[in-house]
Structure formats: structure tokens, C-alpha cells
Design a protein around this motif. Structure first.
Motif: not given
Length: 827
Positions: A60, A143-144, A147, A150-151
Motif C-alpha cells: 500500500h 477505487t474498485t 483495490e 492491490r489484491r
């Protein structure tokens, strides 16, 4: 060709920024035992610190820490404590570029991190396409996307690349929606859709403009116009099932574009986008025209009912004036009969001498006419308005197929009989015409002396009952959004079963009904015992409960006169400011203008001044034309374009939520309340201009048409939800809307309304939600309260009511009954 920017630099700076707040640092920079084992392999303190910071930055915000980048001091200190290093170690011993590259390669290999490349781009675009079908705003998609990257442990590319992925996913999602809506439409059907926007000869409006321009003013001719347009829409043959082929958000966006864009702009679109947009617009038009026609039928019947009631009242008063002479004659005749009875003489001779036999017979006949219930009942007046109903009823019944619950089978059969009679041109009712649906109050007017129904009265009763059943939700029409089956709004049974299988339901009552009722009865009996004890001792606060009934002390104004003077002095200290300057200043504080996004692209308005001017025109009800004339800013065309594409109901709701959140953050707001209680009430506004045609007349507010604004206000005096409702509508069904659909972070524990917002159903729903409902009720002494049938007999005070409404709402178990039932319990 450069793509248009979707999001600003501030958004992307926040995405790539390292954590600076303490909670963020703890959340994203806490090392696990496995992490500490990897870090411990580095011998030097500054190496361990640099290795840990590189690892945490990869996770992050999802990028590599730049060579010369200095992490925030709070982050560095927190990580240094975990790896047993000095926070200043990095400043003294700079990490060599080669060591940095080796560390990054090792971390990416051991942590499963990957750089962003073509393979990752193809995979993530395919994944994001499905998301883009149901999420339209760029901020949501960004934003989706972040995320998910990052996942998957894919390092974030540059903002330009990320925006390119969003552009591509949105374009693909739109193409999928276009194909879904146009799949199976042949060339002839697409040509019919194009005919809606074809240029009309002589400069006449296009057919689509004609479909969109229906008048909603309640009139028989306008109802025929709605029906004509609805038939034209249905003739296009676009199946309603196509709407379910795309996500609701995507369909709403396409339908909104089709109904908002001009025919010229629609002609410029390429296929299949043009066909999909027109198909969505046609389906939305069908639903809106259906709702408009049924609502107009409701208003027409309501208007006729009000006029019939007024006619019955005026007729009864006139008949009473005309009958006074006959009443005086009958009174003299009655006195003569009494005197004859007491004197033992002949009563007939006494009547003949007192008033004359012929006048006496005429007076009796007049009295019999006045005694007939239909002589003063509004239903008789309504039957007399049958010719007016015939002007619109046949078209309505021919256009719509009415469905309903089992209890409405007789009414639906009557509608079918009436439809067949209109189609065949028959004037007499069949012998088997259904009459089981006729209510007791209507039977004297419908069923004649021979036991057969009167055609006119029967038809008026059918239409009146249809209106009532539509309003109650017992009868519905497929394709309507306002008058649809209530079951369609509920969770499907398989979904509900799956939710129950996952765990306890999110309701404020026990799922075991027997346990719930037992607990409610125990709480109710305890409250009744407490009230009975206090009443017996004469210690009820602000109330007296005895054999004579319930007496409540009127609420007095609590604010002393000094408070009014202080408020006036406080307001006098406020500076005088132009409303436009105030709006700009508040927008600078809260960024509310960002909520008014473009209906298609989702981007904020490019001209903030034009947007706020259009919003101000709505707020002061000035209108765009007069606003453009009165200000030196944007022209009318610019205001109209901004209003059409950026000002919508959902945008106002989002902006209001942002204002409420900013208001809640102010320290002064806590001085008024903690934001856990709220109240709601309606306010009537008279309609002018074109609004008079669609406004409702409410007897409470006089004979001028208008609408009601139902507003929810928190205990911090923030109006967090406002909804426009018909002036004749009940407020109670809208009470929960503001609490559940306000878009803010407010969570309420208690809510207040006046009498208009309180019904038994609202009490029950509040109990299910775990919110205390505390209405302020008018004429409380005339109401009956619910109790259990097997209540304890020792908790009674003769025939007096036993429980205050606040106690009832505190138990969360019951509601207030609107009279009836005498002294009996009602469960």
C-alpha cells in the motif's frame, strides 16, 4: 488522440500517497511475524528499515518506493520501532541504487508482486468491464480498480494508464449493453426506431418529441392523449424483457440519454448505440406513460368524487331549506294527533282540521323523498357524473390489463365484463354481471328493487373500486413502476432463505415469533402496571388518568422571552452577504458541485458558475429563463445544457448528503444534539403556472392546487432528506424513506412525527428496524391502544385506557388504533 481526463490530480495524488494519519499507518504498516522474519535477515539497521519500507509500500499504496523519496516521519518511526532500527538511519545511510533494485526484486519474487504489463492489462480490463456495467462514476471505478490491483499484487501503473483502463472498460460495458438491448431486432424494427427521430416535414417536432410531450394535466382529453402515445410505443414491439438484459444503472443511463437528447443529436449516434438508446427510451416511455395514465385516472376520479361530495352537501342543505315548510306542517299535524289521542277524538279529523288532508299527504311524500339515503349521499351524485366517466373509462379499460390479489377476483371479472360491453357496444348488463365486489355502502345505489344492478351505478362502482384497489396495491398493472405488484419489491424467497442460512437477520426483533410476542407482552404488562400505579397515586407526569378518562396537560412554550431577544441579537451580528457569494463559499468548503456529475460521462460540470447558477434557479424557483435575464453570467443555452445533463434528483441527494456530513463535523452542531434523533413533517406549497395543472387540491389547504414537501430534520437541525409527494397523499408511507435512503452517515435511534405520519404499519416497521418511534398524536384521548387478549385483569382502571403512547413506543411492540372496537381489546 488524447483521452479526456476522468479524475483530477488531487484524486490520483491521494491514491499514490503514503499513509500520514496514525490510523492509516497502523492499518497499512503493521508487520506480520513472517514479515519480521524476512526483515531480520538484513544485518544492518538501516537495511532492515529500508527493506520493511519497500515491502509496505509495495502493498500500500501498491507501488515501488522511489529512490529519493522520503516516507512520512510517522510511518518511518512506526516501522522503525517494529524492526528495531533508528528512524534516522535512512538519513545517515542512504540505500545504494543496486541494493534497492535487489531488495525490490527479492520482495516481488517472495511476495508474488508483478509489474503491470499487457497481459495484466487485458485481464484487468476484462474483469473491470463487468463492474463498469453497474458502476458508472469514474471515482467508483477507479477505487474498485485500484483495490483489485492491490489484491492481485500488481503494481499500480501511472494515472494515465489507469484512466485508460477505465475508459476501455466503460466502452466495452457500453458495447455489451448496446448489443444486449438490440440483439434480435431486425432491420425493419431498427428502422421503426429511427423513424422516431426522423426529421418531420415543415419543421414539425419529431415523433419522439411528440411521445415525450404528453400533457399530464388531469382531463379526459389528456388521458386519451396518453393512451394514444402508449399504444404508439407498444406498436414498436420492444419487449419489456429487454430491460432485464442489462444492469439497472446502465439501462437508466441509456434511457435518460434517449429522453434527454434532441432528435438531431440522436441521429448523429452510430449503430448499435443509437438503436440501444432508442430502445431503452421507448421502454422507459412505456413505463412513464403507463404511470401517467393511471395517475391521471386516479386524479380524475378523485376530482369527480370531490365534486359529488360538494354537490351532495349543497343538495342536502338546499333540500332542508325547501322542506322547512313541510316540516312545520307535519309538526302541526303531529300535535293535532297527540291532542286527539289524549282527548279521545278521531285523529284523521284532527289532521284534517289542523292542516288539511291533501297538504298532509304532500308533506309526507316530501319527507319520504328526503329520507331516502341516496337523496343526500355523495354516491348518488357520483352516479350522476357517469357521462363524464364514459369520456375516459373505455379507453383506459381497453389499454390496460389489470391483475390483482385473490380478493379482487370479482372486481377484475367486472372489469372484463365492462371491457367486453364497451367493445361490443352493449348498453345492458348481462344477467351474470358480478356483484360480489360491491361494498355495503354502495349496494343501495347499485342493486335495484328487483335485485338487478343498475347499469350506470354498477359501472361507476366498478371504476370507484378500481381506483381504491390501485391505490391500496391490491390491483396492479404490468409494466408500471408506480402501480406494480408489491411482491416485486420484496426479496425473492430463495434470496431470503439464503440470508437466513447465513446467520441472524438484520432486524430489531427476535426471529422466533413466540419469543418475541412473549417479551413484548411482558414489557407491555410491566408498562401498564407502572402507569396504573402512577395513575392511582396521581403522579403521572403532565397527565391525569382516572374514571373520567385521560387528560393531558397542553404543551407550553419552553423558551423564555429572553431567548427570542438573544436570537434576534445573534442574527443581527451576521454579515449581509449575496446569496451567490455564499453558495460559492460553501461550495469551496464542501465541494458540493462535484456531486452534479454528467449523466453520461460521470465527470463534474466544467463550468462551476453555470452549475451553481442553475442550482440557484431551482432553489429560488425563478426558472432558467428569468435567471439568465437577471444575471450577467452564463447564457440561457449554457444554463439549459448544464441543467439537463448535470442537475438530477440523485445529484441533489448526493450534494445534500455532503452538506450534512460537513455540518456534522462542525463543533457547534454537537451543541444542538448528537445526531441520533430526528423528526419529519410535510409542508404544502401552492403551485403556479404550469404546475397548477398537475397539483392536487387538499381541503386542508384550500382550493388552490399544490404539492407537499416531506422533510426529515436531525436533532442538529440538518434537513437530511426531502421528498415531493402529492398534497392528497398520506405522509406515513414516506416516513421511513428519509431514514433509510438519505445517503448520509447518520444513524438514528429515535424518530418523531405528527399524527399524519403515524399508522400501525409504521409502528411495526420501526420495531423491525430497531428504531424507537415516538409520534406526537392529536386527540389521544379518543384513541384505543392495542393490548394482548389475555392481559392481566388486575391492571385495569375501570374502562379507562391504560397506557401512554410513549410507553407503547418504548416497548416497540404496538401502534395506535384509530377508534372503533368500543371497550374491547384489539390484537
Amino acid at each position: 488522440m488524447a483521452r479526456r481526463r476522468l479524475l483530477g490530480d488531487a484524486f490520483w495524488a491521494g491514491v499514490f500517497a503514503l499513509p500520514t494519519e496514525e490510523l492509516e499507518v497502523v492499518r497499512h504498516c503493521t508487520l506480520t511475524p513472517d514479515d519480521l522474519a524476512l526483515v531480520a535477515a538484513k544485518r544492518s539497521p538501516h537495511g532492515r528499515l529500508a527493506y520493511a519500507l519497500l515491502l509496505l509500500t509495495l502493498r500500500h499504496p501498491g507501488r515501488a518506493l522511489e529512490a529519493a523519496e522520503v516516507p512520512p516521519a510517522l510511518m518511518t518511526a512506526y516501522v522503525a520501532r517494529q524492526v528495531d532500527a533508528d528512524p534516522t538511519a535512512l538519513e545517515v545511510h542512504r540505500l545504494r541504487p543496486q541494493s534497492r533494485r535487489e531488495y525490490l526484486a527479492e520482495l516481488m519474487r517472495q511476495g508474488g508482486f508483478r509489474s503491470f504489463g499487457r497481459t495484466e492489462a487485458r485481464a484487468i480490463v476484462a474483469w473491470l468491464t463487468a463492474i463498469a456495467g453497474s458502476r458508472r462514476t469514474p471515482a467508483e471505478l477507479a477505487t474498485t480498480l485500484i483495490e483489485e490491483l492491490r489484491r492481485r499484487r500488481i503494481l499500480l501503473p501511472t494515472p494515465g494508464v489507469l484512466e485508460g483502463l477505465i475508459h476501455e472498460a466503460r466502452a466495452r460495458a457500453e458495447r455489451v449493453a448496446h448489443r444486449a438491448l438490440t440483439d434480435g431486432l431486425d432491420v425493419a424494427r431498427l428502422a421503426e426506431l429511427d423513424g422516431l427521430i426522423a426529421a418531420a416535414p415543415g419543421g414539425s417536432p419529431s415523433r419522439l418529441a411528440w411521445l415525450r410531450g404528453a400533457s399530464v394535466s388531469p382531463a379526459a382529453a389528456n388521458l386519451h392523449g396518453l393512451v394514444e402515445r402508449l399504444r404508439a410505443v407498444r406498436a414498436l414491439g420492444i419487449e419489456r424483457s429487454r430491460e432485464a438484459a442489462v444492469p439497472p444503472i446502465a439501462f437508466d443511463a441509456l434511457a435518460g440519454e434517449g429522453l434527454r437528447m434532441t432528435a438531431q443529436h440522436l441521429r448523429d449516434l452510430a449503430q448499435p448505440r443509437r438503436g440501444a438508446t432508442l430502445a431503452a427510451a421507448v421502454l422507459r416511455l412505456e413505463a412513464e406513460l403507463t404511470d401517467a395514465a393511471l395517475l391521471m385516472f386516479d386524479k380524475l376520479m378523485g376530482t369527480l368524487s370531490r365534486r359529488a361530495e360538494q354537490g351532495a352537501t349543497e343538495g342536502a342543505a338546499g333540500a332542508l331549506r325547501d322542506a322547512q315548510a313541510h316540516l312545520r306542517l307535519l309538526a302541526r299535524a303531529g300535535r293535532a294527533v297527540i291532542a286527539a289521542r289524549e282527548g279521545g277524538t278521531d285523529a284523521a279529523d284532527a289532521v284534517e282540521q289542523a292542516v288539511g288532508w291533501a297538504p298532509f299527504l304532500r308533506a309526507v311524500a316530501e319527507a319520504e323523498d328526503l329520507a331516502r339515503p341516496e337523496a343526500i349521499d355523495m354516491r348518488a351524485e357520483l352516479v350522476g357524473r357517469w357521462p363524464t366517466m364514459r369520456r375516459f373509462a373505455p379507453a383506459l379499460l381497453e389499454t390496460f390489463d389489470f391483475e390483482g390479489a385473490t380478493g379482487t377476483a370479482g372486481l377484475r371479472k367486472a372489469l372484463a365484463v365492462l371491457r367486453e360491453m364497451d367493445a361490443a357496444g352493449r348498453r345492458t348488463l348481462p344477467d351474470d354481471a358480478p356483484t360480489g365486489f360491491i361494498r355495503r355502502a354502495w349496494r343501495p345505489f347499485v342493486i335495484g328493487g328487483a335485485g338487478k344492478p343498475d347499469r350506470r351505478a354498477w359501472e361507476v362502482c366498478v371504476l370507484s373500486e378500481l381506483r381504491d384497489r390501485l391505490r391500496a396495491g391490491d390491483v396492479w398493472v404490468r409494466g408500471s413502476r408506480r402501480y406494480r405488484n408489491f411482491e416485486d419489491l420484496l426479496l425473492p424467497r430463495p434470496t431470503f432463505a439464503a440470508l437466513r442460512a447465513e446467520g441472524p437477520l438484520a432486524v430489531g426483533v427476535a426471529e422466533d415469533i413466540e419469543a418475541h410476542l412473549a417479551s413484548r407482552q411482558e414489557a407491555l404488562e410491566a408498562a401498564m402496571a407502572e402507569v396504573a400505579a402512577l395513575a392511582g397515586a396521581g403522579r403521572l407526569p403532565d397527565a391525569t388518568l382516572d374514571e373520567d378518562g385521560l387528560h393531558i396537560t397542553p404543551i407550553r412554550a419552553e423558551a423564555p422571552p429572553e431567548v427570542k431577544r438573544f436570537a434576534a441579537d445573534a442574527y443581527a451580528l451576521l454579515p449581509r452577504i449575496r446569496i451567490t457569494d455564499l453558495l460559492l463559499e460553501v461550495d469551496g468548503w464542501t465541494g458540493l458541485s462535484e456531486c452534479f456529475t454528467h449523466a453520461r460521462s460521470g465527470r463534474p460540470a466544467p463550468d462551476r458558475a453555470a452549475l451553481l447558477t442553475a442550482v440557484l434557479a431551482d432553489g429560488i424557483n425563478l426558472g432558467l429563463t428569468r435567471m439568465a435575464e437577471s444575471c450577467r453570467g452564463p447564457a440561457l443555452r449554457q444554463l439549459a445544457w448544464t441543467h439537463d445533463w448535470h442537475v438530477r434528483e440523485e445529484c441533489y441527494a448526493a450534494a445534500l448528503a455532503r452538506l450534512i456530513e460537513a455540518h456534522r463535523a462542525l463543533p457547534l452542531a454537537a451543541a444542538w444534539g448528537d445526531g441520533t434523533t430526528s423528526s419529519s413533517d410535510g409542508q404544502f406549497f401552492r403551485a403556479g403556472g404550469r404546475g397548477e395543472a398537475v397539483g392536487d387540491v387538499n381541503a386542508r389547504h384550500g382550493n388552490e392546487p399544490g404539492v407537499a414537501f416531506y422533510t426529515h430534520v436531525s436533532d442538529q437541525f440538518g434537513p437530511f432528506h426531502t421528498k415531493v409527494i402529492a398534497a392528497t397523499a398520506s405522509e406515513a408511507p414516506h416516513v421511513l424513506d428519509g431514514l433509510l435512503r438519505n445517503g448520509t452517515g447518520l444513524r438514528f435511534a429515535e424518530h418523531y412525527t405528527d399524527t399524519g405520519g403515524a399508522t400501525d404499519q409504521v409502528f411495526g416497521l420501526f420495531a423491525l428496524l430497531g428504531i424507537r418511534f415516538a409520534p406526537r398524536l392529536r386527540d389521544l384521548k379518543d384513541r384505543r391502544l392495542y393490548t394482548f387478549r389475555n392481559r392481566r385483569p388486575d391492571l385495569t382502571l375501570r374502562n379507562a385506557p391504560l397506557m401512554m403512547p410513549c410507553r407503547m413506543s418504548a416497548c416497540g411492540g404496538g401502534g395506535v388504533g384509530d377508534g372503533g372496537g368500543g371497550g374491547r381489546d384489539r390484537s
